[in-house]
Design a protein around this motif. Structure first.
Motif, PDB file in Angstrom:
ATOM      1  N   ASP A 150       0.815  -1.217   0.000  1.00 29.54           N
ATOM      2  CA  ASP A 150       0.000   0.000   0.000  1.00 29.54           C
ATOM      3  C   ASP A 150       0.844   1.261   0.000  1.00 29.54           C
ATOM      4  O   ASP A 150       0.418   2.303  -0.509  1.00 29.54           O
ATOM      5  CB  ASP A 150      -0.928   0.010   1.221  1.00 29.54           C
ATOM      6  CG  ASP A 150      -2.104  -0.944   1.053  1.00 29.54           C
ATOM      7  OD1 ASP A 150      -2.317  -1.416  -0.092  1.00 29.54           O
ATOM      8  OD2 ASP A 150      -2.793  -1.230   2.050  1.00 29.54           O
ATOM      9  N   SER A 151       2.033   1.179   0.577  1.00 27.94           N
ATOM     10  CA  SER A 151       2.919   2.352   0.603  1.00 27.94           C
ATOM     11  C   SER A 151       3.298   2.773  -0.809  1.00 27.94           C
ATOM     12  O   SER A 151       3.449   3.968  -1.095  1.00 27.94           O
ATOM     13  CB  SER A 151       4.188   2.039   1.407  1.00 27.94           C
ATOM     14  OG  SER A 151       3.876   1.733   2.743  1.00 27.94           O
ATOM     15  N   PHE A 152       3.437   1.810  -1.692  1.00 24.31           N
ATOM     16  CA  PHE A 152       3.787   2.108  -3.072  1.00 24.31           C
ATOM     17  C   PHE A 152       2.562   2.545  -3.869  1.00 24.31           C
ATOM     18  O   PHE A 152       2.649   3.440  -4.707  1.00 24.31           O
ATOM     19  CB  PHE A 152       4.433   0.887  -3.730  1.00 24.31           C
ATOM     20  CG  PHE A 152       5.749   0.490  -3.112  1.00 24.31           C
ATOM     21  CD1 PHE A 152       6.931   1.066  -3.547  1.00 24.31           C
ATOM     22  CD2 PHE A 152       5.801  -0.442  -2.086  1.00 24.31           C
ATOM     23  CE1 PHE A 152       8.147   0.704  -2.984  1.00 24.31           C
ATOM     24  CE2 PHE A 152       7.009  -0.810  -1.513  1.00 24.31           C
ATOM     25  CZ  PHE A 152       8.188  -0.235  -1.966  1.00 24.31           C
ATOM     26  N   ARG A 153       1.429   1.910  -3.609  1.00 24.35           N
ATOM     27  CA  ARG A 153       0.214   2.253  -4.366  1.00 24.35           C
ATOM     28  C   ARG A 153      -0.208   3.696  -4.119  1.00 24.35           C
ATOM     29  O   ARG A 153      -0.789   4.335  -4.994  1.00 24.35           O
ATOM     30  CB  ARG A 153      -0.919   1.294  -3.983  1.00 24.35           C
ATOM     31  CG  ARG A 153      -0.664  -0.151  -4.429  1.00 24.35           C
ATOM     32  CD  ARG A 153      -1.922  -0.979  -4.393  1.00 24.35           C
ATOM     33  NE  ARG A 153      -1.655  -2.372  -4.728  1.00 24.35           N
ATOM     34  CZ  ARG A 153      -1.515  -3.332  -3.833  1.00 24.35           C
ATOM     35  NH1 ARG A 153      -1.655  -3.064  -2.536  1.00 24.35           N
ATOM     36  NH2 ARG A 153      -1.269  -4.573  -4.209  1.00 24.35           N
ATOM     37  N   LYS A 154       0.084   4.218  -2.936  1.00 23.00           N
ATOM     38  CA  LYS A 154      -0.240   5.618  -2.645  1.00 23.00           C
ATOM     39  C   LYS A 154       0.536   6.571  -3.540  1.00 23.00           C
ATOM     40  O   LYS A 154       0.155   7.722  -3.736  1.00 23.00           O
ATOM     41  CB  LYS A 154       0.048   5.923  -1.178  1.00 23.00           C
ATOM     42  CG  LYS A 154      -0.900   5.236  -0.206  1.00 23.00           C
ATOM     43  CD  LYS A 154      -0.504   5.515   1.233  1.00 23.00           C
ATOM     44  CE  LYS A 154      -1.446   4.797   2.204  1.00 23.00           C
ATOM     45  NZ  LYS A 154      -1.058   5.008   3.614  1.00 23.00           N
ATOM     46  N   LEU A 155       1.647   6.072  -4.064  1.00 24.47           N
ATOM     47  CA  LEU A 155       2.470   6.869  -4.963  1.00 24.47           C
ATOM     48  C   LEU A 155       2.116   6.632  -6.424  1.00 24.47           C
ATOM     49  O   LEU A 155       2.673   7.254  -7.320  1.00 24.47           O
ATOM     50  CB  LEU A 155       3.950   6.537  -4.753  1.00 24.47           C
ATOM     51  CG  LEU A 155       4.522   6.772  -3.354  1.00 24.47           C
ATOM     52  CD1 LEU A 155       5.915   6.167  -3.248  1.00 24.47           C
ATOM     53  CD2 LEU A 155       4.550   8.254  -3.029  1.00 24.47           C
ATOM     54  N   GLY A 156       1.191   5.696  -6.665  1.00 21.51           N
ATOM     55  CA  GLY A 156       0.844   5.336  -8.028  1.00 21.51           C
ATOM     56  C   GLY A 156       1.821   4.339  -8.627  1.00 21.51           C
ATOM     57  O   GLY A 156       2.021   4.289  -9.846  1.00 21.51           O
ATOM     58  N   LEU A 157       2.398   3.520  -7.764  1.00 15.12           N
ATOM     59  CA  LEU A 157       3.439   2.582  -8.186  1.00 15.12           C
ATOM     60  C   LEU A 157       3.200   1.226  -7.536  1.00 15.12           C
ATOM     61  O   LEU A 157       2.814   1.149  -6.372  1.00 15.12           O
ATOM     62  CB  LEU A 157       4.802   3.131  -7.750  1.00 15.12           C
ATOM     63  CG  LEU A 157       6.071   2.375  -8.109  1.00 15.12           C
ATOM     64  CD1 LEU A 157       6.292   2.410  -9.617  1.00 15.12           C
ATOM     65  CD2 LEU A 157       7.266   3.000  -7.395  1.00 15.12           C
ATOM     66  N   GLU A 158       3.431   0.165  -8.269  1.00 16.64           N
ATOM     67  CA  GLU A 158       3.316  -1.171  -7.702  1.00 16.64           C
ATOM     68  C   GLU A 158       4.627  -1.560  -7.018  1.00 16.64           C
ATOM     69  O   GLU A 158       5.708  -1.189  -7.476  1.00 16.64           O
ATOM     70  CB  GLU A 158       2.975  -2.189  -8.784  1.00 16.64           C
ATOM     71  CG  GLU A 158       1.570  -2.067  -9.340  1.00 16.64           C
ATOM     72  CD  GLU A 158       0.494  -2.289  -8.278  1.00 16.64           C
ATOM     73  OE1 GLU A 158       0.687  -3.169  -7.412  1.00 16.64           O
ATOM     74  OE2 GLU A 158      -0.526  -1.588  -8.332  1.00 16.64           O
ATOM     75  N   LYS A 159       4.544  -2.312  -5.950  1.00 13.47           N
ATOM     76  CA  LYS A 159       5.736  -2.703  -5.192  1.00 13.47           C
ATOM     77  C   LYS A 159       6.727  -3.454  -6.075  1.00 13.47           C
ATOM     78  O   LYS A 159       7.940  -3.178  -6.046  1.00 13.47           O
ATOM     79  CB  LYS A 159       5.329  -3.563  -3.994  1.00 13.47           C
ATOM     80  CG  LYS A 159       6.504  -4.032  -3.142  1.00 13.47           C
ATOM     81  CD  LYS A 159       6.027  -4.786  -1.915  1.00 13.47           C
ATOM     82  CE  LYS A 159       7.199  -5.286  -1.072  1.00 13.47           C
ATOM     83  NZ  LYS A 159       6.737  -5.939   0.185  1.00 13.47           N
ATOM     84  N   GLY A 160       6.246  -4.395  -6.857  1.00 15.57           N
ATOM     85  CA  GLY A 160       7.128  -5.171  -7.718  1.00 15.57           C
ATOM     86  C   GLY A 160       7.859  -4.300  -8.736  1.00 15.57           C
ATOM     87  O   GLY A 160       9.032  -4.536  -9.048  1.00 15.57           O
ATOM     88  N   THR A 161       7.169  -3.288  -9.249  1.00 16.52           N
ATOM     89  CA  THR A 161       7.778  -2.371 -10.210  1.00 16.52           C
ATOM     90  C   THR A 161       8.930  -1.616  -9.568  1.00 16.52           C
ATOM     91  O   THR A 161       9.999  -1.461 -10.170  1.00 16.52           O
ATOM     92  CB  THR A 161       6.729  -1.387 -10.742  1.00 16.52           C
ATOM     93  OG1 THR A 161       5.670  -2.112 -11.376  1.00 16.52           O
ATOM     94  CG2 THR A 161       7.351  -0.425 -11.738  1.00 16.52           C
ATOM     95  N   ALA A 162       8.716  -1.134  -8.341  1.00 17.80           N
ATOM     96  CA  ALA A 162       9.762  -0.396  -7.630  1.00 17.80           C
ATOM     97  C   ALA A 162      10.981  -1.268  -7.390  1.00 17.80           C
ATOM     98  O   ALA A 162      12.128  -0.829  -7.555  1.00 17.80           O
ATOM     99  CB  ALA A 162       9.220   0.128  -6.302  1.00 17.80           C
TER     100      ALA A 162
END
Length: 212
Positions: free
Chosen positions: A115-127
């Protein structure tokens, strides 16, 4: 002439608001969402290709200002398209990646909730994949191609990147290194006033030279 502000990995375009609002009223600021650029893959090469297309679509020459990941993208674009870039401001950026720090960063990403990444508009796996793909990135052989003036900045408290910033300034043909008072790595968020003062002086100086 647009000033393009590029956020870091783990940031959003809105993180530039406190800086942009303090710049001269006449400045034209663009703050693209790097995560939203259309690309075919999730690695650095794909992101750079999408960023390259974005810059090519703008009327130039461009003033590029990037923090961390954004600074790396801006530096590579300026090296590969020197005729398209009027100036560079690089904050907490490196020409080559520290593999140990990148490994630690990736481990931290794996421990963070999705969820920390989704708030940025980014998926965790992508990061995670993006971070891993930057481990072998080295722009040092291309630095002599950068033809514009460069302001290399580092937060006063960003000890991990200070030496790298000083080294980067020495390797670039037209660069100066400055510290951001009381700033950390994310100086656009933790020291926006000090950062905006340095950027304002830089851009005013560039404008004065161009009028001569």
């Amino acid at each position: 002439m647009p000033i393009v502000f590029l956020h870091g990995l783990g940031q959003r375009p809105e993180d530039w608001n406190a800086v942009v609002s303090r710049l001269d009223k006449g400045s034209r600021a663009l703050c693209p969402n790097l995560y939203a650029l259309e690309r075919e893959g999730e690695d650095y090469s794909s992101l750079y290709g999408a960023f390259e297309q974005y810059c090519d679509s703008l009327e130039g020459p461009l003033d590029l200002c990037g923090l961390s990941l954004g600074g790396v993208l801006a530096l590579q674009y300026a090296a590969e398209h020197p005729q398209r870039v009027n100036s560079l401001a690089l904050i907490g950026a490196r020409a080559s990646m520290p593999k140990v720090l990148m490994t630690v960063q990736n481990l931290l990403f794996r421990l963070m909730p999705a969820d920390s990444f989704r708030k940025l508009g980014l998926e965790k796996g992508t990061a995670i994949r993006l971070c891993a793909s930057m481990a072998d990135l080295d722009l040092r052989p291309e630095l002599e191609q950068v033809a514009c003036p460069v302001l290399v900045l580092c937060g006063e408290q960003d000890r991990a990147n200070r030496r790298a910033g000083e080294a980067l300034a020495r390797m670039l043909p037209q660069a100066e290194f400055r510290l951001i008072a009381e700033g950390g790595h994310e100086s656009n968020k933790d020291a926006p006033e000090a950062l905006s003062v340095l950027l304002t002086d830089f851009y005013r100086g560039r404008a004065a030279v161009q009028k001569i």
